[in-house]
Structures are given as structure tokens and as C-alpha cells.
Write an enzyme that holds these catalytic residues in place. Structure first.
Site, PDB file in Angstrom:
ATOM      1  N   CYS A 349       0.804  -1.232   0.000  1.00 25.28           N
ATOM      2  CA  CYS A 349       0.000   0.000   0.000  1.00 25.28           C
ATOM      3  C   CYS A 349       0.838   1.284   0.000  1.00 25.28           C
ATOM      4  CB  CYS A 349      -0.959   0.016   1.184  1.00 25.28           C
ATOM      5  SG  CYS A 349      -1.642  -1.582   1.630  1.00 25.28           S
ATOM      6  N   ARG A 378       6.475 -11.486   5.451  1.00 18.67           N
ATOM      7  CA  ARG A 378       5.893 -11.368   6.787  1.00 18.67           C
ATOM      8  C   ARG A 378       6.417 -12.490   7.669  1.00 18.67           C
ATOM      9  NH1 ARG A 378      -0.406 -10.064   5.047  1.00 18.67           N
ATOM     10  NH2 ARG A 378       0.107  -8.272   3.725  1.00 18.67           N
ATOM     11  N   GLN A 396       1.236 -10.846  -3.542  1.00 19.42           N
ATOM     12  CA  GLN A 396      -0.167 -10.438  -3.502  1.00 19.42           C
ATOM     13  C   GLN A 396      -0.599  -9.866  -4.849  1.00 19.42           C
ATOM     14  OE1 GLN A 396      -0.030  -7.630  -0.155  1.00 19.42           O
ATOM     15  NE2 GLN A 396      -1.456  -8.966   0.911  1.00 19.42           N
ATOM     16  N   ASP A 398      -2.240  -7.221  -5.674  1.00 18.36           N
ATOM     17  CA  ASP A 398      -2.659  -6.029  -4.952  1.00 18.36           C
ATOM     18  C   ASP A 398      -3.091  -4.931  -5.919  1.00 18.36           C
ATOM     19  OD1 ASP A 398      -3.082  -5.052  -2.461  1.00 18.36           O
ATOM     20  OD2 ASP A 398      -0.988  -4.980  -1.875  1.00 18.36           O
ATOM     21  N   HIS A 400      -5.023  -0.755  -5.842  1.00 17.95           N
ATOM     22  CA  HIS A 400      -5.592   0.348  -5.075  1.00 17.95           C
ATOM     23  C   HIS A 400      -6.302   1.300  -6.026  1.00 17.95           C
ATOM     24  CE1 HIS A 400      -2.484  -1.210  -2.326  1.00 17.95           C
ATOM     25  NE2 HIS A 400      -3.360  -0.870  -1.397  1.00 17.95           N
ATOM     26  N   LYS A 480     -15.501  -3.306   4.788  1.00 20.16           N
ATOM     27  CA  LYS A 480     -14.875  -4.180   3.790  1.00 20.16           C
ATOM     28  C   LYS A 480     -15.829  -5.283   3.357  1.00 20.16           C
ATOM     29  CE  LYS A 480     -12.724  -7.345   7.145  1.00 20.16           C
ATOM     30  NZ  LYS A 480     -11.528  -8.142   7.455  1.00 20.16           N
ATOM     31  N   HIS A 526      -8.568  -0.526  -1.062  1.00 25.03           N
ATOM     32  CA  HIS A 526      -7.638  -1.647  -1.228  1.00 25.03           C
ATOM     33  C   HIS A 526      -8.435  -2.820  -1.798  1.00 25.03           C
ATOM     34  CE1 HIS A 526      -4.733   0.038   1.835  1.00 25.03           C
ATOM     35  NE2 HIS A 526      -5.851   0.540   2.322  1.00 25.03           N
TER      36      HIS A 526
END
Length: 652
Positions: A349, A378, A396, A398, A400, A480, A526
Site C-alpha cells: 500500500c 511477513r 499479492q 494487490d 488500489h 470491507k 484496497h
């Protein structure tokens, strides 16, 4: 409560002696025929045992391929089952302490498919499980009553001291309510417990209970505390339910992506490199390449700009984002580079925000959509690592979206459409949708929370998807939507998530200029569709049992010479297939029956056998893993029909 249907195979075999299962109906992947453009190509059909979790449906037998349906209740749909499982945990603890008087008891809850109990005692073996189950059967057959008793805290303390049960003392100290409740099994054994339980042990059917496994578990989940012996068991209302569950469990074991990943040479975890770090082997990498190519195309088609960003950044970036304050335990240690502190990224992000901030934005620019297949790192305890499902480094999918308040609904609807298109392409068309709303602790004004939550609801309603409200289950920074996909065994996997964020735009002070030339804060969304490539690949492997559809198979055709005299022709055929984008390879050096068996074990969809006759006629004899012999045809015909099947993946 919605039904979950598990479909597991009964006694029918295919030509390859492989068993399959499918959700709801007999499993059929209709590819186009090699012999005509309309009939099915590689059809899998077999008898199945269908197991559904639902509160009320009776067992039924269907007409198509004789499909017997056994209903498996859940803890939520059957209070009786929940009570049985809870009581089984107590009966098991009682049995353990009768057989092993030095064992100390801790906790024993019911869980999704059964129960467990943790003991402080010497390590147990599978042989011990048989002894414990035999003692449980004896307790059950005595039909002992379960009696609830309320006592004062002092009385509970006195009884625990008398039994010398230190873990129960710790549990008692954590109980704030009074009176303290105790459940007795007859007059022979008792435990601190709030219930509920069955009326007597005779309400449990001995042949519907099984002890499954032994595992180590730290007390309170703390690795600094004692390692306990955890015994897992499963319990059902009837013996038929237990058999159905065990059959399902065996099928899940057969589909385990860790075993299939090794057997099919798709991926590995190399301990020399470190736990939780995935090595994609050539065949697995091909599947990943196909997934990535589709993902990129669908995102570009839907107006996203693709990004590539670094794997590390200055530690200050993670301070601004809040990760160092709220997520530090999941991040790796910082590294020092030229007197500055850097950090491996746990999320993408902040990078996408920096890309947004590189220039000034007008309200006319919105929406701004950016997407990245970004690898993150992680920290996970070694004991929690699990194949591709729980790793330390993963990619990911990902994205945005930066937009205006009045664009939230349309953008969410667009994400829902993209999610459906992507997941259905890979064979997933059954979802569980949850909309999570504002938690007690949150950031952002009431007005924007209401607008965002309403926009998510409106988008879901507009899409026509059924969803459940998880009141207070949203992130602290916004509401979400979570999408769980249902696999061929009826298991649900969290993949897609869509989150509105009021926090990071404020932390990074991102703005745009509105129609009045005033600076305003945009809305940030997100979203991830697959979740991570590693986890999604693991789900794919288990969904298909490693038997990927033709378009997704790492090797689509294997060319097999009868003898090495045909090897050069086989190489020419393979090269021609590759020229047309077909993933093909030659395999030789063994007798033909073994080459065919090996191809079936490797789950190769098509085999083209070449002997002297095929060379003479410039043909190949095609064999399908599922359809058996499909006849002799020219190489050009073989290619055109494979391409037609690939371009029209009707199995999905």
C-alpha cells in the site's frame, strides 16, 4: 444457515484408475472433441457420495450416476451435535486421567469437525489413542449423567487445590463471572465448564466417535510456556455421518497440495534456504505464468495501470503508514544501509500511495486505478507454516483505487465484476460474501463511514450477490467485503477482499484539487482478487486434485515413441506443437505401457503415441487421460483441435 455440499467418490474408476469428486453433481469437464467441434472432449464421469452440511435435508439418492447424499450438520445448525462434541471432550479427558493418573487437564473445546483436549503429560502414541478410545467407549456405555453444579469461587478453588490441577487454577483466575459452574460425569469426574452438554454419556453413539491425531500445543499458545499433548477427535450424530466425514477427509488428504506439489514437481520449500519460502519449479512456474498473464490482461482491460515497486524501503515509510506501530510483530528486522534503516515490505500500500503522490491530481483524474503483483515478506512462527497456505514470502495481487466519494459504489461494483470474471475463469463460481461494518474503535467521520458502507451494500445489491452482515467486523480504517470461494470439496477459502480506507490517505496526506480549486482528500480502496499467488495456487491444486484443465496444464501433450526409432519424428511433432503455443514434450527410454502410466501419474491430459505406421502416414495416435484412445489423426488436425479446446475452456 446455507448448506455446504461435499461430494466424494464412491466405487467408480476411470481408465486411469483415478478417482475424482465434484461439488453438487457428477464431475464433468466438457472439452471440445478432437473428432468434431461440438461433442465433449475429455469427459470425467463417476459415481459420487455427496455430503452436505445443512440443518434439515434428509439423505437422498439422485438419478444421475447414483448420487447418495448424506447431510452433515454443523455446530451452528445442530445444537445436539455441539453438545455431543463438547461432552466427548470431557469424556476423553476423564478417560485419559483414568488411564494416566499423572496427566494434568487444561482445556477441551468443541471445534469445527469435532473436539480436542490438551494435557500436560508424557508424549502419547497412536497406540495410546486406541486405549483411550476403548476407555471412552466404556464410559459412554455406562450412561453416566452430566450434572451441572454452581459453586462459589472459594469452593472451586478448594476443589482444584485438592486435585492438584494448576492449569485449572489459572483458568479459574481468569473467570470473572460468578457463580462458578462445574459439570460432573456421574460422580466420577468433573471439570470447570459453562456447558452445554448432553444429558448423559448414553446420548453419544460410540461408533460415531473417533480419535484422530495427537499434536503438540503450547499452553495459551505461548512458546515460552509448557508444551502440551493435544488429542483431536471427531464426533457425529450417527455412524453414517462419521463414515461420510472420514471419506471426505481421505479425499482431502489425496488432494493435499503439499504431496501433489512434490509428486507433480510443481514447487518445493527448500529448508536450506529457509522455511516458508517457496521455490516455483518449471511446471509450477508455467501455471503461475498463465495466472499472471490472465490477471494482467483483465486488469489492463478494466482500466488499471500496472506497477512494479521495490521489495524494501526506508523504515520511516513504515512509521508513517503505521505498520511499525501496529504490525511490527509480523515484520522482519530492519537492516542498516549507509547509516539508514531499511525494512522488507510487509505490504504494498505505501508504495502505491507514493506513486499517487508523485504528481498533482485534479478531480477530473478520478478514478485512478493501480495494480501490482507485489511480493511481500511477513514473519510467521515456524510451527504455523503450512505448504503454500502459510508462508513467509508471497506475491499479492494487490490493487488500489483512488476515487471520489460519489464514485465508491461504481468502483466497488467494478471490482465485484472483475472478481467474478477472474475466479470463474479458474473454476470457482460459488462464493460466501461477508460485508463487515464499523468496529467500536475506528478512524473517520460518521458521515463517510455511512456513505462508504451504503456504497458497498448498494454495489452488492446491484450485483445480485447474497451476503451476510458482520456487524463491527470491519477494519478500524473502513468497511470491507470479503469473498470466500468454495472448492470441489465444499471447503471455503478466503481469497478476495475489498476494503475502503480512511486512514492511509490521512497519514500520507494525499490530496486532489476539486472543482472549486480546493484541496480535498480522496477515498482509497484496497482490493485483492486472488489473495496471494502462492495460496491461490495451493487452492487450485487441491480443487483440481492436481488435474488442471487443458488450458491450465503445465504440459498439455506428451509425445511417446513406441521405440527410439521414432524419436526424431516425435521431436519434430513436439517442435511443431510448441510453434503453435502448445506446451508439449517428448518422453522416451521406457516401454510404451510404462510411458503411458507415467504420463497418467503426472496427470498429462493428452498423449500422442508414435509408431512406424504413424511415421509412414505422418500422423499421431492420440490417447486422452480420461477418454482413452481417441484415434489416429494428422498432426495439423491434432494441433487445430487442441487449440480449439484451449481457446474455448468450456470446462470452466
Amino acid at each position: 444457515m446455507a448448506s455446504t455440499l461435499f461430494t466424494v467418490p464412491m466405487a467408480t474408476t476411470l481408465s486411469s484408475s483415478i478417482h475424482f469428486l465434484k461439488l453438487h453433481t457428477p464431475f464433468s469437464f466438457p472439452f471440445r472433441s478432437l473428432h468434431s467441434p461440438t461433442p465433449t472432449f475429455f469427459t470425467r464421469k463417476f459415481s459420487t457420495l455427496a455430503v452436505a452440511t445443512s440443518p434439515s435435508q434428509p439423505a437422498t439418492v439422485s438419478d444421475s450416476n447414483r448420487q447418495d447424499r448424506i447431510v452433515l450438520p454443523t455446530n451452528e445448525s445442530s445444537n445436539t451435535l455441539l453438545r455431543i462434541r463438547h461432552t466427548c471432550a470431557h469424556v476423553m479427558a476423564m478417560a485419559v486421567q483414568k488411564l494416566y493418573p499423572q496427566a494434568k487437564v487444561t482445556i477441551g473445546p468443541w471445534i469445527e469437525n469435532g473436539f480436542y483436549y490438551d494435557f500436560d503429560m508424557e508424549p502419547l502414541t497412536d497406540k495410546d489413542l486406541k486405549r483411550i478410545k476403548k476407555e471412552m467407549d466404556r464410559i459412554i456405555s455406562k450412561n453416566l449423567p452430566l450434572v451441572r453444579e454452581e459453586v462459589s469461587r472459594d469452593e472451586a478453588h478448594r476443589r482444584i487445590v485438592a486435585l492438584n490441577e494448576p492449569y485449572k487454577m489459572e483458568i479459574l483466575e481468569g473467570i470473572k463471572e460468578e457463580p462458578i459452574t462445574i459439570y460432573h460425569i456421574g460422580g466420577e469426574w468433573w471439570d470447570l465448564c459453562a456447558g452445554p452438554h448432553v444429558e448423559s454419556t448414553g446420548n453419544i453413539k460410540r461408533n460415531a466417535v473417533e480419535l484422530e491425531s495427537i499434536a503438540g500445543a503450547y499452553w495459551r499458545g505461548d512458546e515460552k510456556k509448557p508444551m502440551l499433548q493435544r488429542i483431536y477427535g471427531t464426533a457425529w450424530e450417527t455412524e453414517e455421518q462419521l463414515k461420510a466425514y472420514l471419506h471426505f477427509k481421505e479425499e482431502a488428504k489425496r488432494r493435499d497440495h503439499r504431496r501433489l506439489g512434490q509428486d507433480l514437481d510443481l514447487f518445493s520449500i527448500q529448508e536450506d534456504a529457509g522455511g516458508g519460502l517457496v521455490f516455483w519449479h518449471p511446471k509450477g512456474a508455467i501455471v503461475r505464468h498463465i495466472i499472471e498473464d490472465f490477471w494482467k490482461k483483465v486488469h489492463i482491460d478494466r482500466g488499471y495501470d500496472l506497477l512494479y515497486t521495490p521489495h524494501v524501503a526506508k523504515a520511516d515509510l513504515w512509521k508513517i503508514s503505521g505498520h511499525l506501530d501496529f504490525y511490527k510483530e509480523n515484520m522482519y528486522d530492519q537492516m542498516s544501509i549507509e547509516d539508514e534503516r531499511y525494512q522488507l515490505r510487509p505490504m504494498n500500500c505505501p508504495y502505491h500511495i507514493l506513486v499517487y503522490k508523485r504528481k498533482r491530481h485534479s478531480y477530473r483524474d478520478f478514478p485512478v486505478r493501480v495494480a501490482e503483483l507485489g511480493t511481500v515478506y511477513r514473519y510467521e512462527l515456524s510451527g504455523s507454516l503450512h505448504g503454500l497456505f502459510r508462508v513467509r514470502g508471497f506475491t499479492q495481487d494487490d490493487a488500489h483505487i483512488f476515487c471520489l466519494e460519489d464514485q465508491i459504489k461504481d468502483e466497488i461494483r467494478g471490482v465485484l465484476d472483475l472478481t467474478e470474471e477472474t475466479l470463474s475463469q479458474f473454476g470457482f463460481d460459488k462464493y460466501e460474501i461477508n460485508l463487515s461494518t464499523r468496529p467500536e474503535k475506528s478512524v473517520g467521520e460518521d458521515d463517510i463511514w455511512e456513505k462508504a458502507t451504503s456504497a458497498l451494500k448498494d454495489a452488492l445489491d446491484d450485483k445480485g450477490w447474497t451476503y451476510q452482515i458482520d456487524d463491527g467486523g470491519g477494519a478500524f480504517y473502513g468497511p470491507k467485503i470479503d469473498v470466500k470461494i468454495e472448492d470441489a470439496l465444499g471447503r471455503k477459502w478466503q481469497c478476495s477482499t475489498i476494503q475502503v480506507d480512511f486512514n492511509l490517505p490521512q497519514r500520507f496526506d494525499i490530496t486532489y484539487v476539486d472543482s472549486n480549486s480546493e484541496k480535498k482528500r480522496p477515498i482509497m480502496i484496497h482490493r485483492a482478487v486472488l489473495g496471494s499467488l502462492e495460496r491461490f495456487f495451493g487452492v487450485l491444486i487441491e480443487h483440481y486434485a492436481g488435474d488442471f484443465p487443458l488450458w491450465l496444464s503445465p504440459i498439455q501433450a506428451r509425445i511417446l515413441p513406441v521405440t527410439d526409432a521414432q524419436l526424431e519424428y516425435c521431436k519434430d511433432v513436439t517442435n511443431k506443437l510448441k510453434k503453435y503455443g502448445i506446451r508439449a514434450e517428448v518422453c522416451h527410454g521406457e516401454r510404451l505401457p510404462k510411458l503411458i502410466r507415467n504420463a497418467e501419474k503426472q496427470k498429462i491430459p493428452l498423449m500422442a503415441v508414435v509408431g512406424s505406421k504413424e511415421i509412414e502416414t505422418q500422423t499421431v495416435t492420440v490417447r486422452s487421460r480420461f477418454g482413452g484412445e481417441l484415434g489416429t489423426m494428422s498432426v495439423d488436425d491434432f494441433i487445430s483441435r487442441i487449440k480449439l479446446a484451449i481457446e474455448n475452456p468450456t470446462s470452466l
